[in-house]
Each structure stands twice: as structure tokens, then as C-alpha cells.
Write an enzyme that holds these catalytic residues in place. Structure first.
Site, short mmCIF file in Angstrom:
data_model
loop_
_atom_site.label_atom_id
_atom_site.label_comp_id
_atom_site.label_asym_id
_atom_site.label_seq_id
_atom_site.Cartn_x
_atom_site.Cartn_y
_atom_site.Cartn_z
N GLU A 163 3.83 -7.23 -35.62
CA GLU A 163 2.66 -7.02 -34.76
C GLU A 163 2.95 -7.37 -33.30
OE1 GLU A 163 -0.56 -9.07 -36.73
OE2 GLU A 163 -0.25 -7.93 -38.58
N ASN A 204 7.27 -4.38 -38.01
CA ASN A 204 6.15 -4.14 -38.91
C ASN A 204 4.84 -4.28 -38.14
OD1 ASN A 204 5.31 -3.85 -41.79
ND2 ASN A 204 4.44 -5.89 -41.51
N HIS A 240 -3.20 -0.93 -43.53
CA HIS A 240 -4.48 -1.53 -43.87
C HIS A 240 -5.57 -0.55 -43.41
CE1 HIS A 240 -2.85 -5.36 -45.14
NE2 HIS A 240 -2.21 -5.51 -44.00
N GLU A 269 1.93 -2.77 -46.48
CA GLU A 269 0.83 -3.70 -46.79
C GLU A 269 -0.43 -2.92 -47.15
OE1 GLU A 269 0.24 -6.74 -43.82
OE2 GLU A 269 2.38 -6.88 -43.36
N ASP A 271 -3.74 -1.35 -48.28
CA ASP A 271 -5.03 -1.46 -48.95
C ASP A 271 -6.02 -0.52 -48.26
OD1 ASP A 271 -5.57 -3.09 -46.66
OD2 ASP A 271 -5.34 -4.92 -47.81
#
Length: 350
Positions: A163, A204, A240, A269, A271
């Protein structure tokens, strides 16, 4: 000759004939008939299918049974972050990360290690004082070197820097950027490579699934790093996602342009959250998104795999961070598969 012996002999002859004809018998045939797992389906495409996990839930045997069965790549959600691994300066604690590496080995799984350099979940000793550039550079190098050496040969890859950019594509004003400048990213990658030359090294981030200012920033950074010979192997797209914000329709194109730079990509990651309560319509839309993002990865040769950010709503981070939202994962809180699970199987089974 007793009839039992005759029957046994005949059975042996039949079995031998079946084997000679290439027809499997016994346990191998039963295993062949078993429904393949997500990992086995992904493996047919040369991909992995993984899940994050975290130490507190490892005492849940029903949970760990599915974790060990369905997935072939594991990411420690928190156990390898700085606050857990170096709680006091120069004092390292590998216990949480080691527990997950041991579990993965027992289940014949690989590990995506996460994460070396981030602005969040840092220990107080690091954030509560001012550092000179020389001091902080030494602290960062020591931490990266110690952690990557400890897990050398035990992990598949590292999320080296996590990030690093704002939504508009500018550098995030972290302790690292403000003190060391943008060169900290290249340095972190070089130090990680020196500590474990065989681990894959990733940058990432979230909200880089679609083509836009933030993913453009990573594209330009990756171009520059590659031109300088900095060891960068891949870009992690956290994914996400949230139903209310729309599906990132340029995901496949975005994966493809990073592949053209000679980089691997991964959905790291995943979801797909929704505003609660969950309805059949929302769960159906969520399933479509899971199917489509998996297909996007399969369509791009250098997209190496998909990891969900834990696989069950029982242990999702979403409700605590986004009040009123949740139901983001392919299994529900009772560990029952949702429509998203079937959609993943459909995408991987093609």
C-alpha cells in the site's frame, strides 16, 4: 477347492485384467471419483488457490479441516507483520509466523508471506520517535534482512511493500516515504532479494484492480524498477471489492498490461462485501463477481493464482472495519459454502 477361494481367485483375475486394461481399481479409483478441491481445480490451469488465515482461529478444528483441504497456498493475515515479529527494537518473535508455516507444511501447502514494509500495524518503538534517514534506513534493512532470512526457503513469496500509493497515484505519506523518499521501495526489494534470492517479491495494494490513477502509478513504478534491474517479480491485486461500488471491468486488461512488463500478477486478498442483510440477489451477484475475477486471472498466463482473505465469514475482517457490511467470503459463518463457492468451482472447472 472351497468356493470362497474360487471367488477370491476370480476377483484377482478380474482386478488384474482391469489394471492391464488401464482401468483404476481400489482406493485410487475412489480418490479419482472424489470431488476435486479448489486447489486441485486451479492446479489444472497451472494456478494456485489460497486462503489467508490467522493464529487465533487455528484452534477451530472444523475451520482448519477445510483450510487444509481446499487450498494449496496460505497467507498469514497478521503473524508476519512488523508489530508481531519485532515488538521491541532488535528483539524478534517468529512464533506466530512459524505456527502458520508449520501448519502449511503439514498440509503440503505453500506460503505467501505478508508483509515486510507497511505504514500500519507498526510497533510503538518505531512510530513514537523521530528518525534520521540514516537511522531509519538501518532499522528497515535490519528488519527485512532478519525476517526474510528466518523464512528463507520456507515461503513462496513476499509482499515486500504494501500500500505505497494514494488513490490519486501519489505516494502515500508514510514514515518510510517521508523519511527516506521513494527509493525505500527499491531498497526494500534489493534487501529482500539478498536475504532470499529464491523468494518471489511483490508489491501489493488495494483498489488497483481497474485501470486508473493508482494502478497507473504502480505500472510506472514497475517500469522504472525493471529498467533499473531492481528484483521485482510481481504485483499483488488485493481485490477487496464491494457490490455497491461496481465490478472492476478492466481487471483482465490491467492484469495483462503488467504481464507485458514481464511480471507475475496475483489476486492476493479477495473478498466481496455487501451491505447487510445479505439477500439471495446480493449473494447471486457476489457469486458472479467471484466467477468473473477468477476467469480474468485464468485468462492471463502470468496471473499465478487467487487468494481469498480468509475463506469464511466467521473470521472476516469486514464487519469490524465496515459497520453494516459483511458476508464477503465464499463460506458463511457456519462454514457452509455459499453460491460464491459454486461460482469459483464453475470458473476453475472450465
Amino acid at each position: 477347492m472351497p468356493r470362497t477361494i474360487v471367488r477370491l481367485k476370480l476377483a484377482g483375475v478380474v482386478a488384474a485384467a482391469l489394471v492391464a486394461a488401464g482401468v483404476a481399481t481400489g482406493p485410487a479409483a475412489q480418490a479419482h471419483d472424489r470431488t476435486p478441491t479448489l486447489a486441485e481445480l486451479a492446479h489444472r490451469h497451472g494456478r494456485y488457490f489460497g486462503s489467508a488465515t490467522d493464529n487465533p482461529e487455528l484452534t477451530d478444528s472444523a475451520y482448519t479441516k477445510i483450510l487444509g483441504r481446499e487450498f494449496d497456498m496460505i497467507t498469514p493475515g497478521n503473524g508476519m507483520k512488523w508489530y508481531a515479529t519485532e515488538p521491541q527494537q532488535g528483539v524478534f518473535d517468529w512464533s506466530k509466523g512459524d505456527e502458520i508455516v508449520k501448519l502449511a507444511r503439514a498440509n503440503h501447502q505453500r506460503v505467501r508471506a505478508h508483509t515486510l514494509v507497511w505504514h500500519s500495524q507498526l510497533p510503538d518503538w518505531l512510530t513514537s520517535r523521530e528518525w534520521t534517514a540514516a537511522q531509519l534506513r538501518a532499522v528497515l534493512k535490519k528488519h527485512i534482512t532478519a525476517e526474510v532470512r528466518h523464512y528463507r526457503g520456507k515461503v513462496y513469496s513476499w509482499d515486500v511493500v504494501n500500500e505505497a500509493f494514494n488513490e490519486d497515484g501519489t505516494y502515500r505519506e508514510t514514515i518510510w516515504y517521508k523519511t527516506l523518499g521513494p527509493g525505500y521501495i527499491a531498497d526494500a526489494l534489493r534487501w529482500a532479494h539478498q536475504a532470499d534470492p529464491h523468494a518471489k517479491l511483490y508489491l501489493n495494494d488495494y483498489n488497483i484492480e481497474a485501470v486508473g490513477p493508482k494502478s497507473d502509478a504502480y505500472y510506472k513504478l514497475a517500469q522504472n524498477l525493471r529498467a533499473q534491474g531492481v528484483p521485482l517479480d510481481g504485483i499483488g491485486f488485493q481485490a477487496h471489492l464491494a457490490l455497491q461500488y461496481g465490478y472492476p471491468s478492466t481487471l483482465e486488461d490491467n492484469l495483462r498490461r503488467f504481464a507485458r512488463l514481464g511480471l507475475d500478477t496475483a489476486l492476493t486478498e479477495v473478498d466481496v462485501r455487501m451491505q447487510l442483510p445479505a439477500t439471495d440477489a446480493k449473494l447471486a451477484e457476489q457469486a458472479t463477481w467471484y466467477r468473473d475475477l477468477t476467469r480474468a486471472c485464468l485468462a492471463v498466463r502470468r496471473c499465478v493464482g487467487v487468494t481469498v482473505w480468509d475463506y469464511t465469514d466467521r473470521y472476516s475482517w469486514i464487519p469490524a472495519v465496515f459497520p453494516g457490511e459483511g458476508a464477503a467470503l465464499p463460506w458463511d459463518e457456519q462454514l457452509e459454502p455459499k453460491p460464491a463457492y459454486s461460482a469459483l468451482r464453475e470458473a476453475l472447472g472450465r
